[in-house]
Design an enzyme around this catalytic site. Structure first.
Site, PDB file in Angstrom:
ATOM      1  N   GLY A 156       0.794  -1.213   0.000  1.00  0.00           N
ATOM      2  CA  GLY A 156       0.000   0.000   0.000  1.00  0.00           C
ATOM      3  C   GLY A 156       0.832   1.273   0.000  1.00  0.00           C
ATOM      4  N   THR A 157       1.967   1.256   0.695  1.00  0.00           N
ATOM      5  CA  THR A 157       2.791   2.468   0.779  1.00  0.00           C
ATOM      6  C   THR A 157       3.327   2.873  -0.586  1.00  0.00           C
ATOM      7  OG1 THR A 157       3.399   2.061   3.079  1.00  0.00           O
ATOM      8  CG2 THR A 157       4.882   3.448   1.794  1.00  0.00           C
ATOM      9  N   ASN A 198      -7.095   3.606   9.919  1.00  0.00           N
ATOM     10  CA  ASN A 198      -6.468   2.397  10.440  1.00  0.00           C
ATOM     11  C   ASN A 198      -6.386   2.367  11.959  1.00  0.00           C
ATOM     12  OD1 ASN A 198      -4.574   4.559   9.551  1.00  0.00           O
ATOM     13  ND2 ASN A 198      -3.085   3.354  10.706  1.00  0.00           N
ATOM     14  N   GLN A 203      -7.235  -0.450   4.481  1.00  0.00           N
ATOM     15  CA  GLN A 203      -7.952  -1.122   5.573  1.00  0.00           C
ATOM     16  C   GLN A 203      -9.293  -1.717   5.144  1.00  0.00           C
ATOM     17  OE1 GLN A 203      -6.981  -1.948   8.599  1.00  0.00           O
ATOM     18  NE2 GLN A 203      -4.980  -0.969   8.416  1.00  0.00           N
ATOM     19  N   HIS A 246      -1.341  -8.118   2.791  1.00  0.00           N
ATOM     20  CA  HIS A 246      -1.244  -8.695   4.137  1.00  0.00           C
ATOM     21  C   HIS A 246      -2.329  -8.187   5.078  1.00  0.00           C
ATOM     22  CE1 HIS A 246       0.908  -5.283   6.330  1.00  0.00           C
ATOM     23  NE2 HIS A 246       0.865  -4.870   5.086  1.00  0.00           N
ATOM     24  N   THR A 296      11.615  -6.641 -11.857  1.00  0.00           N
ATOM     25  CA  THR A 296      11.021  -7.966 -12.015  1.00  0.00           C
ATOM     26  C   THR A 296       9.866  -8.137 -11.034  1.00  0.00           C
ATOM     27  OG1 THR A 296      13.159  -8.865 -12.677  1.00  0.00           O
ATOM     28  CG2 THR A 296      11.485 -10.445 -11.959  1.00  0.00           C
ATOM     29  N   CYS A 328       0.202  11.815  23.583  1.00  0.00           N
ATOM     30  CA  CYS A 328       1.335  12.679  23.891  1.00  0.00           C
ATOM     31  C   CYS A 328       2.584  12.204  23.153  1.00  0.00           C
ATOM     32  CB  CYS A 328       1.598  12.695  25.392  1.00  0.00           C
ATOM     33  SG  CYS A 328       1.951  11.078  26.070  1.00  0.00           S
TER      34      CYS A 328
END
Length: 380
Positions: A70-71, A150, A178, A200, A236, A329
């Site tokens: 996804g990234t 997410n 997601q 995944h 590839t 925080c």
């Protein structure tokens, strides 16, 4: 008991996915770019996988490009969408995955775009009126808003957002990592120009993903070096990943309604038991509202506790429960959750994200509730 409730991070591979991949580890090892028979049989398998993904999403095979996850797919859609279409303004929200936020921030730092961030309320909801005002001011912009968050599970209405984007000539990208494999995506009828997937997240292999780009919004490549993926991604192909993600998506669609009913029942049971057993428990974002949130995610804000402060995930891990979380925080090496910070979450309350899959059980939920009761026994 060992319990895995971190399925939004990654899921266990389905045995049937592994079985589909094995022949391409052992016997069908040819390079798909080779013209001999060993290469041709692998090329055929890749194109069969592409066709299957396209059929499931009601897209055309020429609109599906396989990636490493996804990234990479998000980076490709954003960077190349901006460059290809000469986009000067981008609109997003502070709740997006870092694959989107950091990419757009880099694009702005390079002087390619001006970045505009929507406001969110305490529940993490975006204001579509503000989006329209920005689109009126900056038509032909890029809009990047995820389908489901997410961390807190908030769902965005892609139909409404996409319709606004179309009205003002914007390029609409949505991070659907997601929701892919958990919701249907009818891409011929959904007004979105680019969406992404990571295998995944729905019981496929890590390192596998794909990018959908609408055929009338084509973009140039992000990775150069070869003619693979119809000149859209050099390198590839990850053959076993491609076989695996297509099989995983096929299995997800085979009984999506059944999987959803099972997981929703787990989440509903979890919510009810938490409310009954842990006084002062709250839910972040819309995750506690099963009709308004991603059914696989529940983000729980626990009551203030000296015994568990900063240690909740560690204590759960000691009890054999794998979950994830984030603090609002930011201190030392612990950056915390940018999503919870955007919601002005109370830093005195520890938050934990429980995320479910079709492999989880009611018994695992009950075990987790019992362990949380033990951890919060003094305060309760």
């Amino acid at each position: 008991m060992k319990v895995y409730f971190d399925n939004a991070a990654t899921t266990a591979m389905d045995d049937r996915v592994i079985e589909a991949m094995l022949p391409f580890m052992k016997n069908h090892y040819g390079n798909p770019s080779s013209v001999h028979s060993h290469g041709r049989e692998v090329r055929t398998a890749i194109e069969r996988a592409r066709k299957k993904v396209a059929e499931l999403l009601n897209a055309t095979p020429s609109e599906i490009f396989f990636t490493s996850g996804g990234t990479e797919a998000d980076n490709t859609a954003l960077v190349c969408g901006i460059e290809t279409h000469g986009i000067k303004h981008a609109i997003t929200s502070p709740l997006e995955h870092h694959a989107v936020l950091h990419t757009l921030e880099v694009c702005e730092q390079k002087g390619n775009i001006q970045l505009h961030t929507l406001d969110v309320n305490a529940k993490g909801e975006i204001d579509l009126n503000q989006l329209e005002e920005l689109l009126k001011k900056y038509p032909n912009a890029l809009v990047s808003l995820m389908h489901a968050n997410n961390e807190i599970g908030n769902l965005n209405d892609l139909q409404k957002i996409g319709s606004l984007a179309q009205e003002y000539g914007a390029f609409f990208h949505s991070d659907t990592v997601q929701t892919m494999g958990h919701y249907t995506h009818d891409l011929k009828n959904l007004p979105v120009d680019a969406i992404v997937a990571g295998g995944h997240k729905f019981h496929g292999p890590k390192g596998s993903g794909f990018l959908y780009v609408r055929k009338d919004k084509k973009i140039h490549p992000f990775i150069h070096g070869g003619a693979q993926e119809r000149n859209m991604r050099g390198g590839t192909e990850n053959v076993i990943g491609i076989i695996g993600i297509a099989k995983a998506l096929e299995l997800a669609y085979e009984d999506m309604a059944g999987h959803e009913a099972h997981i929703k029942a787990l989440k509903k049971h979890f919510i009810e038991k938490l409310k009954a057993e842990i006084p002062g428990v709250e839910f972040n974002g819309l995750s506690g509202q099963t009709d308004k949130s991603l059914y696989t995610v529940l983000n729980v804000s626990m009551p203030p506790s000296e015994a568990n402060s900063g240690m909740l995930l560690f204590n759960l891990d000691l009890a054999g429960i794998s979950a994830s979380g984030g603090s609002a925080c930011s201190s030392g090496a612990t950056v915390g959750s940018h999503v919870l910070r955007a919601l002005n979450h109370n830093p005195e309350r520890d938050s934990v994200r429980f995320s479910f899959s079709r492999f989880n059980t009611i018994e695992e939920v009950d075990y987790t509730i019992e362990k949380l009761k033990e951890l919060y026994a003094v305060e309760a």
